[in-house]
Design a protein around this motif. Structure first.
Motif, PDB file in Angstrom:
ATOM      1  N   ARG A  92      72.301   0.712 -28.204  1.00 54.77           N
ATOM      2  CA  ARG A  92      73.093  -0.094 -28.985  1.00 54.77           C
ATOM      3  C   ARG A  92      72.302  -1.420 -29.303  1.00 54.77           C
ATOM      4  O   ARG A  92      72.259  -2.082 -30.223  1.00 54.77           O
ATOM      5  N   ASN A  93      71.659  -1.917 -28.330  1.00 54.42           N
ATOM      6  CA  ASN A  93      71.014  -3.336 -28.505  1.00 54.42           C
ATOM      7  C   ASN A  93      69.952  -3.156 -29.290  1.00 54.42           C
ATOM      8  O   ASN A  93      69.382  -4.035 -30.384  1.00 54.42           O
ATOM      9  N   HIS A 108      74.377  -8.754 -27.544  1.00 54.99           N
ATOM     10  CA  HIS A 108      74.533  -7.891 -26.469  1.00 54.99           C
ATOM     11  C   HIS A 108      75.391  -6.517 -26.833  1.00 54.99           C
ATOM     12  O   HIS A 108      76.012  -6.411 -27.751  1.00 54.99           O
ATOM     13  N   PHE A 109      75.485  -5.543 -26.179  1.00 51.24           N
ATOM     14  CA  PHE A 109      76.149  -4.228 -26.316  1.00 51.24           C
ATOM     15  C   PHE A 109      77.431  -4.568 -26.888  1.00 51.24           C
ATOM     16  O   PHE A 109      78.066  -3.444 -27.588  1.00 51.24           O
ATOM     17  N   TYR A 110      78.213  -5.384 -26.538  1.00 52.38           N
ATOM     18  CA  TYR A 110      79.540  -5.628 -26.789  1.00 52.38           C
ATOM     19  C   TYR A 110      79.833  -6.320 -28.209  1.00 52.38           C
ATOM     20  O   TYR A 110      80.900  -6.539 -28.587  1.00 52.38           O
ATOM     21  N   MET A 162      82.641   2.236 -27.850  1.00 53.56           N
ATOM     22  CA  MET A 162      82.372   0.753 -27.410  1.00 53.56           C
ATOM     23  C   MET A 162      83.594   0.029 -27.472  1.00 53.56           C
ATOM     24  O   MET A 162      83.882  -1.018 -27.007  1.00 53.56           O
ATOM     25  N   PHE A 167      77.344  -1.174 -15.874  1.00 52.73           N
ATOM     26  CA  PHE A 167      76.366  -0.645 -16.703  1.00 52.73           C
ATOM     27  C   PHE A 167      75.855   0.732 -16.598  1.00 52.73           C
ATOM     28  O   PHE A 167      75.759   1.490 -17.632  1.00 52.73           O
ATOM     29  N   ILE A 181      73.323   1.476 -23.700  1.00 55.67           N
ATOM     30  CA  ILE A 181      73.247   0.194 -24.149  1.00 55.67           C
ATOM     31  C   ILE A 181      71.907  -0.019 -24.709  1.00 55.67           C
ATOM     32  O   ILE A 181      71.867  -1.013 -25.600  1.00 55.67           O
TER      33      ILE A 181
END
Length: 361
Positions: free
Chosen positions: A279-280, A342-344, A1, A268, A276
């Motif tokens: 990760r979340n 969020h995923f970032y 990521m 996405f 995603i």
């Protein structure tokens, strides 16, 4: 990521825990938007066919991404506009159940019309209480957010699916604005009849685009009078043969704005919605565990088995300012401070926020 994080310049300014307010713009999307407008600048009306294709492709992409039939996808500027068009076509005799303190654009849209509206408090056992109310009060329409804007309370999707099976005539309408893009979702197998969402939050598509997804049952429950030349694809002969979802698109749509939605969904999918989602889920579990240890969450949230990545922590304006002073992007909502991941985001960022919060205890 880490490679993906480099796409988001804001992340270099601090900890962005504010996707529930606005999803981040990213480099490759900006590049696509600039190329699109450059083509328009150079080609003018020769862009028309290309623009129409972008809109068509966006509809197909949204349908594929959420597993909704293409013909049941409407492209709208935002959730609120789409919902208001829809409710103009629903009989005022319907009995509607809402969640207290749900997103204003959702609840107000029903309250401002002549429906018979009743409410349910958001509690740990919300699903059980919804089921009871629907049975005892003969509710026709259940309308609620899949994830609550104030505190991230997430409805059990399996519950909605079972509820629909048990009550096939119940119309289930949901706001997916704080949900869509945060996790994988299968609309056609969800039991939901209407899902509307603005895409500028978790789908990172920028302002001005959203969508409505409809089950096959919906067209029998609503009478939509919205109309326009675009809804008929610019064909005089189609005036009386416009499909249900297209009635939400009476005028021309922007290929820049809706192309941004398509680009983000493609983005996405390149990352992988499974990644995603995982990760979340990890970020949400981490944040809930840490905030619970600090006693910053309500019992209502603590006692839920599942939660989103949005949290409203017990914190006053002093703590809010402290977070801002330490370059944490967040928002004051209700009586607390709302943090959304969020995923970032990273687990290390959650640790950094916890460290800041501990200095005020």
């Amino acid at each position: 990521m880490e490679k993906i994080r480099k796409e988001f310049p804001v992340l270099r300014k601090g900890i962005y825990a504010n996707t529930a307010v606005y999803g981040l713009l990213y480099d490759s999307l900006l590049e696509w938007r600039q190329e699109h407008d450059l083509d328009f600048l150079i080609d003018g009306s020769d862009m028309r066919e290309q623009s129409l294709k972008v809109i068509s492709d966006t509809r197909s992409t949204v349908g594929r991404f959420f597993n909704c039939k293409r013909e049941n996808v409407a492209l709208v500027s935002n959730f609120s506009s789409g919902l208001n068009i829809l409710l103009e076509g629903l009989s005022a005799t319907k009995k509607v159940l809402l969640v207290k303190n749900d997103y204003p654009s959702l609840n107000w849209s029903f309250e401002n019309r002549d429906f018979e509206v009743s409410y349910i408090e958001q509690t740990t056992d919300l699903e059980e209480r919804i089921k009871e109310k629907i049975t005892t009060q003969k509710i026709d329409v259940l309308a609620l957010s899949l994830v609550q804007w104030l505190d991230g309370f997430a409805i059990d999707l399996d519950f909605l699916k079972e509820l629909k099976k048990e009550n096939p005539n119940l119309i289930i309408m949901v706001d997916g604005t704080q949900f869509c893009g945060s996790t994988s979702f299968d609309f056609d197998n969800s039991g939901i009849d209407v899902l509307g969402a603005s895409a500028y939050k978790w789908l990172l598509a920028g302002y001005g685009n959203g969508f409505m997804l409809f089950s096959n049952q919906v067209k029998n429950e609503f009478t939509i009078n919205n109309i326009g030349f675009n809804a008929a694809d610019g064909d005089f002969d189609k005036k009386n043969d416009i499909r249900f979802a297209k009635k939400f698109e009476p005028g021309h749509l922007s290929s820049l704005i809706f192309g941004s939605l398509k680009y983000s969904i493609d983005f996405f999918e390149r990352i992988g919605m499974d990644k995603i989602t995982a990760r979340n889920r990890k970020l949400g579990e981490k944040a809930k565990s840490e905030f619970e240890k600090l006693g910053l969450l309500t019992d209502e949230i603590v006692n839920r088995k599942q939660h989103s990545t949005i949290f409203n922590i017990k914190a006053d304006s002093v703590v809010f300012q402290k977070l801002k002073d330490n370059d944490v992007f967040c928002a004051q909502r209700g009586d607390g401070v709302r943090l959304s991941f969020h995923f970032y985001n990273t687990e290390a960022e959650i640790d950094a926020i916890v460290k800041i919060l501990k200095t005020d205890r």
